[in-house]
Design a protein around this motif. Structure first.
Motif, PDB file in Angstrom:
ATOM      1  N   ASN A   1       0.835  -1.206   0.000  1.00 53.67           N
ATOM      2  CA  ASN A   1       0.000   0.000   0.000  1.00 53.67           C
ATOM      3  C   ASN A   1       0.871   1.258   0.000  1.00 53.67           C
ATOM      4  O   ASN A   1       0.560   2.241  -0.680  1.00 53.67           O
ATOM      5  CB  ASN A   1      -0.936   0.004   1.213  1.00 53.67           C
TER       6      ASN A   1
ATOM      7  N   TYR B   1       0.766  -2.246  -7.798  1.00 50.42           N
ATOM      8  CA  TYR B   1      -0.634  -2.686  -7.835  1.00 50.42           C
ATOM      9  C   TYR B   1      -0.751  -4.213  -7.899  1.00 50.42           C
ATOM     10  O   TYR B   1      -1.714  -4.789  -7.380  1.00 50.42           O
ATOM     11  CB  TYR B   1      -1.372  -2.026  -8.998  1.00 50.42           C
TER      12      TYR B   1
ATOM     13  N   GLU C   1      -2.760  -6.768  -5.292  1.00 53.48           N
ATOM     14  CA  GLU C   1      -3.660  -7.642  -6.058  1.00 53.48           C
ATOM     15  C   GLU C   1      -4.768  -6.867  -6.769  1.00 53.48           C
ATOM     16  O   GLU C   1      -5.880  -7.363  -6.959  1.00 53.48           O
ATOM     17  CB  GLU C   1      -4.238  -8.743  -5.169  1.00 53.48           C
ATOM     18  N   ASP C   2      -4.454  -5.641  -7.165  1.00 56.00           N
ATOM     19  CA  ASP C   2      -5.356  -4.874  -8.017  1.00 56.00           C
ATOM     20  C   ASP C   2      -4.836  -5.055  -9.443  1.00 56.00           C
ATOM     21  O   ASP C   2      -4.127  -4.208  -9.992  1.00 56.00           O
ATOM     22  CB  ASP C   2      -5.354  -3.402  -7.613  1.00 56.00           C
TER      23      ASP C   2
ATOM     24  N   GLN D   1      -6.356  -5.141 -12.286  1.00 58.04           N
ATOM     25  CA  GLN D   1      -6.892  -4.244 -13.309  1.00 58.04           C
ATOM     26  C   GLN D   1      -6.021  -2.996 -13.432  1.00 58.04           C
ATOM     27  O   GLN D   1      -5.681  -2.567 -14.536  1.00 58.04           O
ATOM     28  CB  GLN D   1      -8.331  -3.853 -12.962  1.00 58.04           C
ATOM     29  N   LYS D   2      -5.668  -2.430 -12.277  1.00 56.87           N
ATOM     30  CA  LYS D   2      -4.790  -1.267 -12.266  1.00 56.87           C
ATOM     31  C   LYS D   2      -3.398  -1.617 -12.812  1.00 56.87           C
ATOM     32  O   LYS D   2      -2.781  -0.843 -13.549  1.00 56.87           O
ATOM     33  CB  LYS D   2      -4.665  -0.698 -10.859  1.00 56.87           C
TER      34      LYS D   2
END
Length: 212
Positions: free
Chosen positions: A163, A196, A200-201, A203-204
Motif C-alpha cells: 500500500n 498494484y 492484487e489490483d 486491473q490497475k
C-alpha cells in the motif's frame, strides 16, 4: 573537437566541463574505466581553480565506480561529493549524492539506511521545489516498499508495504505528469505495475502496464 580547442587555448574551465561531459558520456556507454579517467582529469583541474565544481565531479567518479560494482569506493566518492556540495551551498549536488548513496545501500540490502536517505532526499527536493528529484524520490521509495513487500511472509506487513508502494508510486506519477516528462512518467508507470500487483489490483496493474 571541443577538448582539442580548449587544450590549444589553455582554457581550464572549458577543459573541466569537457572532461566532466566525457566522463558522463562514457558512464552512460558503460565504459567505467574511461569515465573514471576523464572525471579524474576534470577533478585535477577543478581543484586548482574552483572548488565548487569538485563536488559534482566526485559524484561522477562515484557513478563510474558504482557501475563497475566497486561499491565501497563509489560510496567514498559520493560521501566526498556530499560534503563538498554542503560546504559550497550546492543543494542539487547534495541531493544527487545522497540519492546515489541510498541506491548503494539498496543494492547492499541495507533497506533501513536506504529508506532513511530516500526520505531525506524527498524533503530536500520539496524545499527546492525540484519536481524531477521529487518524482525520482517517490519512485525510489515505492520501489523499496515493493521490494520489502516481496520479501515479507507476514500478510499484514506485506499489505502495508505494498500500500505504501502504491501511494508513493502515485505521487511519483503526479509530479512526472506536471513535468510532462515521458521518461519520468514511464518510471512511475513501471513502478506502479508492480505496486498494484502487490495489492492484487490486477486491473490497475494491467492499466499501467499498457500505458508503460
Amino acid at each position: 573537437i571541443a577538448l582539442t580547442i580548449f587544450q590549444k587555448e589553455n582554457d581550464t574551465p572549458g577543459l573541466i566541463q569537457t572532461y566532466a561531459n566525457l566522463a558522463l558520456t562514457y558512464y552512460y556507454l558503460n565504459d567505467s574505466e574511461k569515465s573514471i579517467d576523464y572525471a579524474k582529469l576534470a577533478l585535477y583541474d577543478a581543484r586548482k581553480i574552483q572548488k565548487k565544481d569538485t563536488g559534482n565531479i566526485y559524484n561522477i567518479i562515484g557513478l563510474a565506480y558504482m557501475s563497475s560494482n566497486q561499491l565501497d569506493t563509489a560510496l567514498f566518492y559520493f560521501s566526498q561529493s556530499k560534503a563538498i556540495c554542503e560546504s559550497t551551498g550546492l543543494s542539487s549536488g547534495v541531493i544527487n549524492s545522497l540519492g546515489n548513496i541510498a541506491n548503494i545501500y539498496m543494492s547492499q540490502k541495507e533497506y533501513s539506511k536506504a529508506l532513511d536517505i530516500y526520505l531525506q532526499v524527498k524533503e530536500l527536493s520539496k524545499k527546492e521545489n525540484n519536481k524531477v528529484n521529487l518524482s525520482l524520490s517517490y519512485v525510489n521509495i515505492s520501489n523499496l516498499y515493493t521490494h520489502l513487500g516481496s520479501l515479507s511472509n507476514n500478510k499484514t506487513e506485506r499489505e502495508e508495504y505494498y500500500n505504501a508502494a502504491v501511494e508513493n508510486g502515485e505521487k511519483a506519477l503526479e509530479y512526472a505528469l506536471e513535468l510532462k516528462s515521458l521518461t519520468h512518467i514511464n518510471y512511475a508507470y513501471y513502478q506502479l505495475i508492480y505496486s498494484y500487483k502487490g495489492v492484487e489490483d490486477f486491473q490497475k496493474a494491467l492499466e499501467y502496464s499498457e500505458k508503460y
